[in-house]
Write an enzyme that holds these catalytic residues in place. Structure first.
Site, PDB file in Angstrom:
ATOM      1  N   GLU A 148       9.941  16.019  14.947  1.00  0.00           N
ATOM      2  CA  GLU A 148      10.422  16.422  13.721  1.00  0.00           C
ATOM      3  C   GLU A 148       9.710  17.050  12.912  1.00  0.00           C
ATOM      4  O   GLU A 148       8.430  17.101  12.982  1.00  0.00           O
ATOM      5  CB  GLU A 148      10.272  14.851  12.960  1.00  0.00           C
ATOM      6  CG  GLU A 148      10.584  14.500  11.671  1.00  0.00           C
ATOM      7  CD  GLU A 148      10.326  13.011  11.235  1.00  0.00           C
ATOM      8  OE1 GLU A 148       9.190  12.734  11.205  1.00  0.00           O
ATOM      9  OE2 GLU A 148      11.113  12.642  10.554  1.00  0.00           O
ATOM     10  N   GLU A 187      10.344   1.658  10.118  1.00  0.00           N
ATOM     11  CA  GLU A 187      11.466   2.824  10.011  1.00  0.00           C
ATOM     12  C   GLU A 187      10.575   4.086   9.851  1.00  0.00           C
ATOM     13  O   GLU A 187       9.599   4.280   9.382  1.00  0.00           O
ATOM     14  CB  GLU A 187      11.993   2.694   8.598  1.00  0.00           C
ATOM     15  CG  GLU A 187      12.924   1.433   8.408  1.00  0.00           C
ATOM     16  CD  GLU A 187      14.010   1.567   9.381  1.00  0.00           C
ATOM     17  OE1 GLU A 187      14.584   2.631   9.796  1.00  0.00           O
ATOM     18  OE2 GLU A 187      14.613   0.492   9.511  1.00  0.00           O
ATOM     19  N   CYS A 229      13.886  11.412   6.006  1.00  0.00           N
ATOM     20  CA  CYS A 229      14.093  10.971   7.427  1.00  0.00           C
ATOM     21  C   CYS A 229      15.621  11.139   8.104  1.00  0.00           C
ATOM     22  O   CYS A 229      15.627  11.443   9.226  1.00  0.00           O
ATOM     23  CB  CYS A 229      13.761   9.603   7.794  1.00  0.00           C
ATOM     24  SG  CYS A 229      14.606   8.595   6.680  1.00  0.00           S
ATOM     25  N   LYS A 266       0.952  -1.120  -0.055  1.00  0.00           N
ATOM     26  CA  LYS A 266       0.038   0.120   0.025  1.00  0.00           C
ATOM     27  C   LYS A 266       1.028   1.147   0.041  1.00  0.00           C
ATOM     28  O   LYS A 266       1.319   1.792   0.914  1.00  0.00           O
ATOM     29  CB  LYS A 266      -0.874   0.000   1.191  1.00  0.00           C
ATOM     30  CG  LYS A 266      -1.968   1.015   1.175  1.00  0.00           C
ATOM     31  CD  LYS A 266      -2.254   1.888   2.194  1.00  0.00           C
ATOM     32  CE  LYS A 266      -1.528   2.946   2.466  1.00  0.00           C
ATOM     33  NZ  LYS A 266      -1.488   4.048   1.408  1.00  0.00           N
TER      34      LYS A 266
HETATM   35  P1  NAD Z   1       2.642   8.504   7.462  1.00  0.00           P
HETATM   36  O1  NAD Z   1       2.653   7.454   8.868  1.00  0.00           O
HETATM   37  O2  NAD Z   1       1.540   9.607   7.429  1.00  0.00           O
HETATM   38  O3  NAD Z   1       2.068   7.439   6.302  1.00  0.00           O
HETATM   39  C1  NAD Z   1       2.974   6.245   5.762  1.00  0.00           C
HETATM   40  C2  NAD Z   1       1.925   5.160   5.416  1.00  0.00           C
HETATM   41  O4  NAD Z   1       1.331   4.906   6.314  1.00  0.00           O
HETATM   42  C3  NAD Z   1       1.240   5.952   4.181  1.00  0.00           C
HETATM   43  O5  NAD Z   1       1.262   4.759   2.990  1.00  0.00           O
HETATM   44  C4  NAD Z   1      -0.065   5.968   4.836  1.00  0.00           C
HETATM   45  O6  NAD Z   1      -1.150   5.962   3.954  1.00  0.00           O
HETATM   46  C5  NAD Z   1      -0.032   4.797   6.001  1.00  0.00           C
HETATM   47  N1  NAD Z   1      -1.078   4.932   7.008  1.00  0.00           N
HETATM   48  C6  NAD Z   1      -1.723   6.009   7.586  1.00  0.00           C
HETATM   49  N2  NAD Z   1      -2.498   5.668   8.330  1.00  0.00           N
HETATM   50  C7  NAD Z   1      -2.760   4.392   8.275  1.00  0.00           C
HETATM   51  C8  NAD Z   1      -2.987   3.297   9.298  1.00  0.00           C
HETATM   52  N3  NAD Z   1      -3.973   3.765  10.419  1.00  0.00           N
HETATM   53  N4  NAD Z   1      -2.903   2.137   9.213  1.00  0.00           N
HETATM   54  C9  NAD Z   1      -1.980   1.752   8.216  1.00  0.00           C
HETATM   55  N5  NAD Z   1      -1.121   2.488   7.439  1.00  0.00           N
HETATM   56  C10 NAD Z   1      -1.429   3.800   7.434  1.00  0.00           C
HETATM   57  O7  NAD Z   1       4.239   8.860   7.092  1.00  0.00           O
HETATM   58  P2  NAD Z   1       4.238  10.152   5.667  1.00  0.00           P
HETATM   59  O8  NAD Z   1       3.822  11.216   6.256  1.00  0.00           O
HETATM   60  O9  NAD Z   1       3.854   9.373   4.512  1.00  0.00           O
HETATM   61  O10 NAD Z   1       5.835  10.091   5.821  1.00  0.00           O
HETATM   62  C11 NAD Z   1       6.615  10.928   6.533  1.00  0.00           C
HETATM   63  C12 NAD Z   1       7.372  10.194   7.769  1.00  0.00           C
HETATM   64  O11 NAD Z   1       7.979   9.006   7.113  1.00  0.00           O
HETATM   65  C13 NAD Z   1       8.293  10.882   8.348  1.00  0.00           C
HETATM   66  O12 NAD Z   1       8.279  10.693   9.718  1.00  0.00           O
HETATM   67  C14 NAD Z   1       9.561  10.393   8.218  1.00  0.00           C
HETATM   68  O13 NAD Z   1      10.486  10.626   8.995  1.00  0.00           O
HETATM   69  C15 NAD Z   1       9.342   8.889   7.969  1.00  0.00           C
HETATM   70  N6  NAD Z   1      10.423   8.219   7.225  1.00  0.00           N
HETATM   71  C16 NAD Z   1      11.090   7.415   7.660  1.00  0.00           C
HETATM   72  C17 NAD Z   1      12.198   6.942   6.913  1.00  0.00           C
HETATM   73  C18 NAD Z   1      12.857   5.857   7.486  1.00  0.00           C
HETATM   74  O14 NAD Z   1      13.631   5.091   6.867  1.00  0.00           O
HETATM   75  N7  NAD Z   1      13.278   6.052   8.944  1.00  0.00           N
HETATM   76  C19 NAD Z   1      12.137   7.063   5.517  1.00  0.00           C
HETATM   77  C20 NAD Z   1      11.220   7.840   5.075  1.00  0.00           C
HETATM   78  C21 NAD Z   1      10.303   8.363   5.692  1.00  0.00           C
END
Ligand code: NAD
Length: 478
Positions: A381, A247, A281, A172
């Protein structure tokens, strides 16, 4: 154009027929439409992944790896087109998007190569007639949930090891960047990956994410995204007895000591703070600078920050594009307003409303000077083009500040002192540590992941992927 979910080897309409516009953050115009899927679509996908697992898991590693190579070839034929789509939906500049697409290709190559590497050990037994050895077996169908900030590379570095080690997949992707994931899935489809081995369901996380995590067909979840959602997933998956790999966020420190190469330290601070609009990130968000070099560092940092070219990320020469979405735009601007109350604003600090950019989610590259790390902007963050400067009087104070955070993803130090470099490597609480290079910059053949609240579960990428995507058997053969 309208795109569909990919389930059981077919592009199919979402069950309830809903679609959402995929918006360009440069001007908020619709680029195309993607399914607004429902739990029913997830169920179709997980059932397909379950069905396909029996056959897929019995292929040899090399047979599975061949599909990755073919998919890489399909991607290679249209790198520029894919990168333009990525830039148009995510907002990073075209050269960055080309770099990311090429990385996805290299990741597919790398894991097809892992198909020829040793996957076990032979262990001497007390009995001369017994051979003890370990072997790896796949976990089963796995659920992959990915964010928008590396919309093709992250899906690639989850799908590739999952497949080569014999698992099937339901992914997803982020609702903000579906087209980039579409290109990867289409390449796997073109490569002839058997039906049901890879399934992709587009839609909003809150609508369908829980169904994927809860599905009894799904044996493990690999998630990259925010701590808020990651923690929800962890709780749920743990109750259900599933393995998780999470992550999540970072608040990465970049330390500059008095003896540092200042040109290099400033260049990396700019690059790691503002490239990809600060939406990495591993972005450097806390610049911790020793007093003896502070004023000069600050002067150069501000000069360069103020001259960064912000604009349409498709235009040549643009250094920084918009943030990805209205949600992210509001969140970054709210944090900047918070910063104005609790810190000194040294550069930027506003949205950009020039005629050519006013329809987009543009924010100025912003620098704050912070006296204490207790302020909110130094703890949360921000995930946007905002960095903060902190002045310290010693190495020890710098490391103490670096570690004074709930996160532990990446950390960097600039110094020519070997002893202090080594102490930094030992003492800093971060999963990825850089000496004389920035917090950003990882290579796919090396393990990727953090400490503390940044990560959970086995590391991604490199050879360590095998630890999440397989289980080990120890065999006693007499
Ligand atoms: P997010 O948590 O909002 O969304 C991530 C994914 O989770 C999306 O596909 C989203 O649709 C899905 N999601 C949302 N609600 C959900 C639920 N209730 N159940 C299951 N899935 C759900 O994050 P984002 O805004 O897409 O990305 C930004 C974040 O990602 C930042 O905090 C960043 O630090 C982190 N990030 C971490 C890494 C790493 O490797 N550590 C890499 C890239 C981004």
């Amino acid at each position: 154009m309208r795109y569909e979910n990919y389930i059981n080897g077919q592009w199919i309409e979402p069950s309830l027929g809903g679609y959402v516009d995929n918006l360009n953050p440069h001007n908020q115009k619709a680029l195309d439409q993607f399914p607004a899927s429902t739990p029913e679509d997830i169920n179709l996908a997980t059932a397909a992944a379950k069905e396909a697992f029996t056959t897929w898991s019995k292929l040899s590693y090399q047979q599975r790896g061949e599909y990755l190579l073919k998919a890489a070839d399909f991607l290679s034929e249209k790198v520029e087109d894919i990168a333009r789509d990525l830039t148009s939906e995510e907002g990073k500049t075209l050269p960055e998007a080309i770099g990311e697409t090429n990385r996805a290709i290299r990741v597919l190559h790398y894991y097809s190569g892992e198909a020829t590497q040793s996957v076990g050990d032979i262990i001497p037994s007390v009995n001369p007639k017994t051979m003890i050895y370990t072997k790896r077996v796949p976990i089963g169908p796995v659920g992959l949930i990915t964010p928008w900030n590396f919309p093709i590379a992250i899906p690639a570095w989850k799908i590739a090891p999952a497949l080569v080690y014999g698992n099937t997949v339901v992914i997803k992707p982020s609702e903000f960047t579906p087209k980039s994931a579409y290109h990867l899935i289409d390449a796997l489809h073109q490569a002839g990956v058997p039906a049901g081995v890879v399934n992709c369901v587009f839609g909003v996380g809150g609508d369908i994410g829980a169904e994927l995590v809860d599905s009894p067909d799904i044996k493990a979840i690999s998630f990259t995204g925010s701590n808020k959602i990651g923690n929800v997933i962890k709780q749920r998956a743990t109750i259900l007895g599933k393995s998780v790999q999470l992550e999540m966020g970072g608040k990465n420190p970049l330390i500059v000591l008095n003896d540092a190469n200042i040109d290099k330290a400033v260049a990396f601070s700019i690059q790691d703070g503002f490239m990809s609009t600060g939406q990495k990130c591993t972005a450097a968000s806390r610049l911790i600078v020793e007093a003896g070099i502070y004023d000069e560092f600050c002067r150069r940092l501000l000069d360069q920050t103020n001259s960064l070219k912000v604009g349409n990320p498709l235009d040549e020469g643009t250094y920084m594009g918009p943030v990805v979405s209205a949600r992210q735009y509001e969140s970054v601007l709210t944090m900047i307003e918070q910063g104005k109350k609790e810190a000194r604003l040294l550069a930027g600090g506003n949205e950009i409303n020039t005629p050519d950019l006013k329809e987009g989610f543009y924010v100025q590259p912003t620098v704050f000077e912070v006296d204490s790390q207790s302020v909110e902007i130094a703890r949360k963050e921000i995930f946007g083009p905002v960095v903060m400067l902190l002045k310290v009087n010693s190495f020890d104070e710098a490391v103490e500040l670096a570690n004074d955070t709930s996160y532990g993803l990446s950390a960097a130090i600039f110094t020519n002192n070997l002893t202090l470099s080594q102490r930094f490597v030992d003492e800093v609480e971060a999963g990825m540590v850089h000496v004389n290079s920035g917090t950003v910059g990882t290579e796919f053949q090396a393990p990727f992941g953090g400490m503390k609240s940044s990560s959970d579960g086995p590391r991604e990428q490199g050879k360590t992927s095998i630890d999440f995507y397989t289980k080990m058997k120890t065999v006693y053969m007499d």
